[in-house]
Design a protein around this motif. Structure first.
Motif, short mmCIF file in Angstrom:
data_model
loop_
_atom_site.label_atom_id
_atom_site.label_comp_id
_atom_site.label_asym_id
_atom_site.label_seq_id
_atom_site.Cartn_x
_atom_site.Cartn_y
_atom_site.Cartn_z
N LEU A 44 163.43 18.50 11.58
CA LEU A 44 163.06 19.81 11.05
C LEU A 44 163.66 20.98 11.82
CD1 LEU A 44 159.29 19.25 10.14
CD2 LEU A 44 161.29 19.13 8.64
N GLU A 45 163.96 20.80 13.11
CA GLU A 45 164.49 21.91 13.89
C GLU A 45 165.86 22.39 13.37
OE1 GLU A 45 165.18 18.15 16.47
OE2 GLU A 45 163.59 18.98 15.21
N ASN A 46 166.49 21.60 12.49
CA ASN A 46 167.78 21.98 11.93
C ASN A 46 167.66 22.88 10.70
OD1 ASN A 46 169.82 20.30 13.54
ND2 ASN A 46 168.30 18.77 12.94
N TYR A 47 166.43 23.18 10.26
CA TYR A 47 166.24 23.88 8.99
C TYR A 47 165.42 25.17 9.18
CZ TYR A 47 167.64 19.36 7.09
OH TYR A 47 168.32 18.20 6.80
N PRO A 48 165.63 26.13 8.28
CA PRO A 48 164.86 27.38 8.34
C PRO A 48 163.60 27.34 7.49
CG PRO A 48 166.62 27.61 6.73
CD PRO A 48 166.73 26.21 7.29
N TYR A 49 163.21 26.17 7.01
CA TYR A 49 162.10 26.07 6.08
C TYR A 49 160.75 26.23 6.79
CZ TYR A 49 165.68 24.00 3.07
OH TYR A 49 166.82 23.78 2.33
N PRO A 50 159.71 26.66 6.05
CA PRO A 50 158.36 26.77 6.63
C PRO A 50 157.88 25.40 7.13
CG PRO A 50 158.49 27.88 4.50
CD PRO A 50 159.76 27.11 4.64
N MET A 51 157.49 25.33 8.39
CA MET A 51 157.11 24.06 8.99
C MET A 51 155.87 23.46 8.34
SD MET A 51 159.39 23.44 11.31
CE MET A 51 158.66 22.29 12.48
N GLU A 52 154.96 24.32 7.86
CA GLU A 52 153.68 23.82 7.35
C GLU A 52 153.83 22.99 6.09
OE1 GLU A 52 154.28 28.05 5.83
OE2 GLU A 52 154.47 26.99 7.74
N LYS A 53 154.94 23.12 5.37
CA LYS A 53 155.10 22.30 4.17
C LYS A 53 156.38 21.46 4.21
CE LYS A 53 157.16 26.06 1.36
NZ LYS A 53 157.02 26.81 0.08
N SER A 54 156.98 21.34 5.38
CA SER A 54 158.21 20.57 5.53
C SER A 54 157.94 19.24 6.20
CB SER A 54 159.24 21.36 6.34
OG SER A 54 159.56 22.57 5.68
N HIS A 55 158.70 18.22 5.79
CA HIS A 55 158.50 16.87 6.30
C HIS A 55 159.88 16.22 6.52
CE1 HIS A 55 154.35 17.21 4.71
NE2 HIS A 55 154.95 17.82 3.71
N TYR A 56 160.07 15.65 7.70
CA TYR A 56 161.31 14.93 7.98
C TYR A 56 161.15 13.49 7.50
CZ TYR A 56 164.80 12.36 10.76
OH TYR A 56 165.80 11.52 11.17
N VAL A 57 161.95 13.10 6.50
CA VAL A 57 161.88 11.73 5.97
C VAL A 57 163.20 10.98 6.11
CG1 VAL A 57 160.07 12.34 4.32
CG2 VAL A 57 162.46 12.41 3.60
N GLY A 58 164.32 11.70 6.28
CA GLY A 58 165.62 11.06 6.27
C GLY A 58 166.15 10.96 4.85
N ILE A 59 167.07 10.01 4.64
CA ILE A 59 167.69 9.82 3.33
C ILE A 59 167.58 8.35 2.94
CG2 ILE A 59 169.84 9.99 2.01
CD1 ILE A 59 170.77 12.10 4.01
N PRO A 60 167.03 8.05 1.77
CA PRO A 60 166.99 6.64 1.33
C PRO A 60 168.40 6.06 1.21
CG PRO A 60 165.53 8.01 -0.01
CD PRO A 60 166.36 8.95 0.82
N ILE A 61 168.58 4.86 1.74
CA ILE A 61 169.88 4.18 1.64
C ILE A 61 169.65 2.77 1.09
CG2 ILE A 61 170.92 5.51 3.50
CD1 ILE A 61 170.52 3.06 5.31
N ASP A 62 170.72 2.16 0.65
CA ASP A 62 170.64 0.84 0.07
C ASP A 62 170.26 -0.19 1.15
OD1 ASP A 62 171.67 -0.59 -2.64
OD2 ASP A 62 172.01 -1.89 -0.90
N ALA A 63 169.47 -1.18 0.74
CA ALA A 63 168.98 -2.20 1.68
C ALA A 63 170.11 -3.07 2.22
CB ALA A 63 167.93 -3.07 1.00
N SER A 64 171.29 -3.04 1.59
CA SER A 64 172.41 -3.84 2.07
C SER A 64 172.95 -3.35 3.40
CB SER A 64 173.53 -3.87 1.03
OG SER A 64 174.02 -2.55 0.78
N PHE A 65 172.60 -2.13 3.79
CA PHE A 65 173.03 -1.60 5.08
C PHE A 65 172.06 -2.07 6.15
CE2 PHE A 65 175.21 1.10 2.12
CZ PHE A 65 176.45 1.30 2.72
N ARG A 66 172.39 -3.20 6.74
CA ARG A 66 171.56 -3.85 7.75
C ARG A 66 172.46 -4.45 8.81
NH1 ARG A 66 171.95 -9.27 7.24
NH2 ARG A 66 172.96 -10.01 5.32
N VAL A 67 171.90 -4.74 9.96
CA VAL A 67 172.67 -5.34 11.04
C VAL A 67 173.00 -6.79 10.68
CG1 VAL A 67 172.66 -5.99 13.47
CG2 VAL A 67 171.58 -3.85 12.74
N LEU A 68 174.29 -7.16 10.74
CA LEU A 68 174.73 -8.51 10.42
C LEU A 68 174.68 -9.40 11.65
CD1 LEU A 68 177.88 -7.84 8.17
CD2 LEU A 68 175.49 -8.03 7.48
#
Length: 325
Positions: A107-131
């Motif tokens: 969240l520190e990278n954004y100018p959005y109001p903290m009270e309604k902001s949530h850091y979730v990341g980005i959904p990625i495909d499950a195929s991206f895993r450690v081999l």
């Protein structure tokens, strides 16, 4: 699925405000698209009025603006997600109207109001895993590479990158003394590169990879990449030692790379230095990592800390909680 009209506001970092106002192609298209946004708003308003959804979710981009405005006017809860650490114009305009905001980076990278902001990341495909070691060796063999040698993979995004392509070809002979080399060039330059790359079985040139890119990156010992938000979190999920070369023309890529470099998670290079034929920063960075398994392990561990494996479920929880209010 239904479409609606929308338009974008064209603005270019290399042009001044006066230039934006004096170039007819920019001015006329922006005027046209203003009317498209207005038309799209009425389309979105009508559909949302008929559908009356419990919540509206938008992902950024100019097509989301008329939908977000219509939802706000109809008092339908609005949830937005911002993947990039450099917020786009649409999300900046919708942020005050949103019930909840989810972000792809801390969240520190954004100018959005903290009270309604949530850091979730980005959904990625499950195929991206450690081999496993066995899986990595199998992928290398399938590519025609020696499974016992390190593999350096260079990927410049969906369309490829001339900067990365040229730098890789110039450095290929030095890299091939220590590793196999895979270059995903993109369609535009592929036919030209076919005659330029070394005729060496350890050099694999591909125009595009539609399936199996997760396995290729997972089998790699080093990945050289641009700095798109989703690509970075895919590499984090793979725990991959990464060299980033952000596009100097794309502000959000530069900021993504700086954020990851500050966390000690990547090696970051300046592409503007590559114009100097005497510059060796590209090949030096690759050879340095090839010579140091310890450093590669450190980078892999650091970038893994930035992974967000529960991004999809966290995003769904936010949407569901807003809809229930």
């Amino acid at each position: 699925m239904e479409s609606l009209l929308s338009g974008k506001f064209r603005r270019y970092h290399h042009l001044s405000l006066i230039q934006h106002l004096l170039i007819p192609s920019i001015v006329l298209l922006n005027i046209r698209d203003l009317f498209l946004v207005i038309a799209g708003f009425f389309q979105a308003f009508t559909r949302l009025l008929l559908w009356r959804p419990d919540v509206v979710f938008t992902k950024g981009g100019f097509v989301c603006l008329p939908v977000g405005w219509a939802a706000w006017l109809l008092r339908i809860p609005l949830v937005i997600h911002d993947s990039d650490v450099y917020p786009g114009l649409t999300n900046r305009m919708l942020a005050k109207k949103a019930t909840a905001i989810a972000t792809g980076a801390p969240l520190e990278n954004y100018p959005y109001p903290m009270e309604k902001s949530h850091y979730v990341g980005i959904p990625i495909d499950a195929s991206f895993r450690v081999l496993s070691d066995k899986e990595r060796a199998a992928v290398k063999k399938e590519l025609g590479c020696d499974p016992d040698r390190p593999l350096v993979s260079v990927i410049g995004g969906g369309l490829g990158s001339k900067v990365l392509n040229d730098a890789t070809v110039r450095s290929s002979n030095q890299i091939l003394t220590s590793a196999s080399l895979l270059l995903i060039s993109g369609k535009q330059q592929y036919s030209q590169l076919v005659s330029q790359v070394p005729q060496d079985s350890a050099f694999v040139l591909k125009e595009f990879v539609s399936n199996g890119v997760a396995d290729i990156l997972g089998a790699s010992d080093i990945v050289v990449s641009r700095a798109g938000a989703t690509a970075l979190l895919e590499l984090a999920a793979l725990r991959k030692p990464t060299i980033l070369v952000p596009s100097s023309r794309l502000t959000w890529q530069v900021k993504h790379a700086a954020t990851y470099a500050a966390a000690g998670a990547v090696v970051c290079l300046d592409e503007t230095r590559f114009d100097d034929e005497a510059d060796t920063s590209y090949v030096d960075a690759i050879l340095t990592l090839l010579a140091s398994p310890k450093r590669r392990n450190e980078l892999g561990a650091s970038i893994a800390k930035l992974a967000t494996p529960h991004a999809a479920s966290d995003m769904a929880d936010i949407i569901y909680s807003v809809a229930r209010k």
